[in-house]
Design a protein around this motif. Sequence first.
Motif, PDB file in Angstrom:
ATOM      1  N   LEU A 138     -10.649 -62.920 -19.022  1.00 31.42           N
ATOM      2  CA  LEU A 138     -11.379 -61.702 -19.336  1.00 31.42           C
ATOM      3  C   LEU A 138     -10.907 -60.618 -18.386  1.00 31.42           C
ATOM      4  O   LEU A 138     -11.262 -60.599 -17.216  1.00 31.42           O
ATOM      5  CB  LEU A 138     -12.892 -61.942 -19.166  1.00 31.42           C
ATOM      6  N   ARG A 180     -20.741 -64.876 -16.585  1.00 34.12           N
ATOM      7  CA  ARG A 180     -20.189 -65.919 -15.708  1.00 34.12           C
ATOM      8  C   ARG A 180     -18.658 -65.968 -15.808  1.00 34.12           C
ATOM      9  O   ARG A 180     -17.973 -66.255 -14.839  1.00 34.12           O
ATOM     10  CB  ARG A 180     -20.797 -67.276 -16.104  1.00 34.12           C
ATOM     11  N   GLY A 182     -16.731 -63.452 -16.269  1.00 33.47           N
ATOM     12  CA  GLY A 182     -16.039 -62.297 -15.748  1.00 33.47           C
ATOM     13  C   GLY A 182     -16.463 -60.962 -16.323  1.00 33.47           C
ATOM     14  O   GLY A 182     -16.014 -59.925 -15.855  1.00 33.47           O
ATOM     15  N   GLU A 309     -21.049 -76.041 -13.533  1.00 29.23           N
ATOM     16  CA  GLU A 309     -20.149 -75.722 -12.431  1.00 29.23           C
ATOM     17  C   GLU A 309     -19.187 -76.859 -12.107  1.00 29.23           C
ATOM     18  O   GLU A 309     -18.156 -76.657 -11.486  1.00 29.23           O
ATOM     19  CB  GLU A 309     -20.947 -75.336 -11.179  1.00 29.23           C
ATOM     20  N   GLN A 311     -17.673 -78.722 -14.328  1.00 28.30           N
ATOM     21  CA  GLN A 311     -16.702 -78.949 -15.396  1.00 28.30           C
ATOM     22  C   GLN A 311     -15.313 -78.523 -14.936  1.00 28.30           C
ATOM     23  O   GLN A 311     -15.159 -77.594 -14.136  1.00 28.30           O
ATOM     24  CB  GLN A 311     -17.104 -78.178 -16.665  1.00 28.30           C
ATOM     25  N   VAL A 314     -12.360 -74.836 -18.987  1.00 32.06           N
ATOM     26  CA  VAL A 314     -13.140 -73.662 -19.365  1.00 32.06           C
ATOM     27  C   VAL A 314     -14.002 -73.965 -20.583  1.00 32.06           C
ATOM     28  O   VAL A 314     -15.156 -73.548 -20.666  1.00 32.06           O
ATOM     29  CB  VAL A 314     -12.220 -72.461 -19.645  1.00 32.06           C
ATOM     30  N   GLN A 317     -17.117 -75.667 -19.495  1.00 27.09           N
ATOM     31  CA  GLN A 317     -17.953 -74.809 -18.655  1.00 27.09           C
ATOM     32  C   GLN A 317     -18.638 -73.720 -19.476  1.00 27.09           C
ATOM     33  O   GLN A 317     -19.824 -73.469 -19.324  1.00 27.09           O
ATOM     34  CB  GLN A 317     -17.101 -74.166 -17.557  1.00 27.09           C
ATOM     35  N   TYR A 321     -22.644 -73.334 -19.908  1.00 21.25           N
ATOM     36  CA  TYR A 321     -23.397 -72.112 -19.612  1.00 21.25           C
ATOM     37  C   TYR A 321     -24.141 -71.607 -20.836  1.00 21.25           C
ATOM     38  O   TYR A 321     -25.250 -71.062 -20.731  1.00 21.25           O
ATOM     39  CB  TYR A 321     -22.486 -71.034 -19.020  1.00 21.25           C
TER      40      TYR A 321
END
Lengths: 381, 618
Positions: A138, A180, A182, A309, A311, A314, A317, A321
């Motif tokens: 991002l 989270r 970015g 956190e 994981q 991506v 994660q 989230y």
Amino acid sequence: MNRRNSIWAGIDWTTVFLFLVIALFGWVNIYGAGYNFEQSSILSFSNRAGKQFVWLLTALGLGFVILLIDEKTYDILGYWLYGFMLLVLLATPFLAHDIKGSMSWISLGPVSLQPAEFAKSFTAIAVAKYMGRYGWQLRTWRDLVVPAAMVCVPMFIIMVLQRETGSALVFASFLLVFYRQGMTGKILLYGALAVLAVVLVLRFVPIPDALWDAVLQPHQRVRIEVLLGLKDDPAGAGYNVAQSLIAIGSGRFFGKGFLQGTQTKLRFVPEQDTDFIFCTVGEEWGFVGSVGLVLLYMFFILRIIRIAERQRDVFSQVYAYAVASIFLCHFTINIGMVLGLLPVIGIPLPFFSYGGSSLWGFTLLLFILLRLDAARINKLH
Amino acid sequence: MTNDRYYKRTWVISGIVIAVGVVFVCRLFYLQVIDSSTKDKASKNALLNQTVYPSRGLIYDRNDSLLVFNQPVYDVMVVLREMGKDFDTLAFCHALDIQPEDFRLRMDDVCNTRKNRGFSRYTPQVFMSLLSKEDVSVLQEGLYRFPGVAIRKRTLRDYTCNAAAHVLGSVGEVNQRDLDSDTYYALGDYSGRDGIEKTYEKLLRGEKGVEVLMRDARGRLQGSYHNGELDRPAHSGTDITLTLDISLQMFAEQLMAGKKGSAVAIEPHTGEVLALVSSPAWDPKTLVGRPRSKNYSDLLKDKHKPLMNRAVQAQYPPGSTFKLIQSLVGLQMGVLQPGTLYPCGGPSSQPIKCTHHHGSPVDLESAIEQSCNPYFWQAFRDMLGGGDDVARLHRRYDTWREQVVSFGFGSRFGSDIRDQVTGSIPSSKFYDKIYGQKGWRAITIRSLSIGQGEILVNPLQLANEAACIANGGWFVTPHLARLSDEQLRLVGLDDGMYTPRRTLVDSVHFAVVRAGMARVMTAGTGRYYAVPELDMCGKTGTVQNPHGKDHAIFIGFAPKDNPRIAVAVVVENAGFGATWACPVASLMMEKYLTDTITRPDLQQRIQSAVLIQATPEQ
């Protein structure tokens, strides 16, 4: 090491335990809410507690099945599942029957299901797949266009075609996921300020009726007005919240005791086993029980954030989230509404409110995460 | 993960979770620990304290005959929501014997929230109230045909006989004053309004119970709360046994029918009131239930004032019956001896003429027998003493008065008989005020000597006078019920009312007066109405009445030795005491002592005599 064994070894049993405690406590309170001082059997299928018991067993079965499915399935089939889900959401209003103005329920034989409850999981998978593809980062707002669209499309369908504002609102929780990964925190801050500004404007600036009617349905307008103190109407629109506060407040410190709540039993609180289930907790289990449940949810959500956190990819994660944010959103809006802090928005308390769709939907959401988490160990190899 | 620049944002997100949790805990702390108003609101919401009414105490007469009891009455209740569209209004009207038009009007009233504040479609509402068993019997049988209709039972007072209305009093709905002064009562409760029902209200009413019921959001009752742990049962009221002899009471009421006046009978050695009649009266049944208010206002408007309890609220000069007191006080003061003689000049006597024909001079016994006015004037003059010694006159008058009031005159009896008037025995100060301290002598107040003038007594005091003489110098405060000390305290009465009180006249002086009273009944004014074997004693009186015909008065007791009944009778505007009051008293004494009437003709003549029209319009 045998692969299957490693899955069971990798499962986060703390989360499973919290899930079971919340679900069982919820089931006990559904029984309490439906109890009318005469019937006694908790397992009679004619009452809600009996039905919820069946939903619970099937949800556990569903969870077990999900744990058996290879975690790569979601990565591979992510967009296909998302696409299928969009089709179902689009089809729903045409297959649905009108329940209190909502067009979100479809009947499958003896049970009614609300596809919107499952849409959250598939949206989360699709967003996770997109953000998790190699090299995605991002950097500018353009990087967010696709995932934001993935969130906004089902949200739009649910809000406009199915007329389920509450369920649609939950999709806003993806903002936390983006944050989270970015997205600038200013958006969250500005979003919060914008809500505050709207509240202040509504409070102090007269809004023409035409504008209200253009944006909100009349009952939603009244709910907001009551919350902001623009309308004092304890017998009308404010009734739900007023009765809810009476029920919770009258529980005092230790509560009236299991099955002893008069406000919930005698139907002063509406929707008491679904959206207003927290009233039964407040009345019968008192401050002790209510705070206990709030803490349970906090531990549960914080636990999921911890899982997120740890994981190593991506995809997992982002998905984790999304799960945490969706639970946080439901928890905040539902209890905030029951405690009179937020307007009346009908969304369930996860694992706690009566209802098969929401229970299955949340189970799906959670157990996919548990499977992803259990498999993280293998990712090292 | 590698290269995670945004790792720290996990703390922001966790912080949001914790912040939401803290806000919720604070809110819960406020709602469930600090703000205590919700508990009351919850109780108001869900709990209904339903009163359980106790049955009111019964009232018996001295022979344990039931006088007052509770009759069931029925209210027809409707729950509108349950009545449904198919409700057969015509059949319902037919069952209750009302017109469909009536049905509509009543339904409008039920639904009118201004008239019926507790209106709800979900709870029973009163459709018709205070119906008799006969009224609801047809409906009761066919009740299954009328969904949403129920019959509720309540109790009202009922009476075994049409008698003693003034004594018993009545029961009616409490008023604002009752509600303010006694927290026991709630709007719509019933309490004793007068008579025994009021005096002994706290005993008769019992104790209300309460049933804590739960109701749901629509007002439908959902059974008892906490399995009835908070319920309190109702305690029935205490039964009261009166001192009245109801057959004597009814007999006396029959005799007094068509007359204005009263008759009081007392058992002399106990002070127990055997009969307390005030005429005209009413049927106690008419002041019950629905017709009560109309009938009550009719009674209020009645020019003969039936609501006035003449036995204790009417006051008259005692007339010649007071000569007995004069004799006794004279004897006690040493002015009279049984053999004291005074001359009588017959109709030409001065300053008071004699109304009877007899020899002269006469002794005390004969003077009583002949009711000789000059004798008692001269005796009174000598009691007060002649001469110009004002201080001595005052002293002697005060002594005289003190002795007179010791018979119970001039004040109320502290007892369970309500609404007494004091009567009046004027003090020397009273005459000082009228005539000046030096302005009056015995001659000024000579009317007192023969029971006229400023003296006023009520019939109960007259009956007590008879009882004092019958007992020979003492009496027990006349009362209507005998209760324990504890019960008396509860109703705010003094247990002193059962203790004998001495008069200031010594017992030795009574023999001659009793002998004189015996002669009244054998040779004097009462001779035509004596029953010789009953050994009656009596004294007649004829009281001048500035508003019309004289009042007839009689007091007496029987038998002469160990008397068992003392009586006073007043018949207003009737004429001679001997003609009207004496026969009533004589018949009452005979009835009480022998339970037979040997003079049916006399009874017939008295009870059929109508003297009430003689009253001039006020």
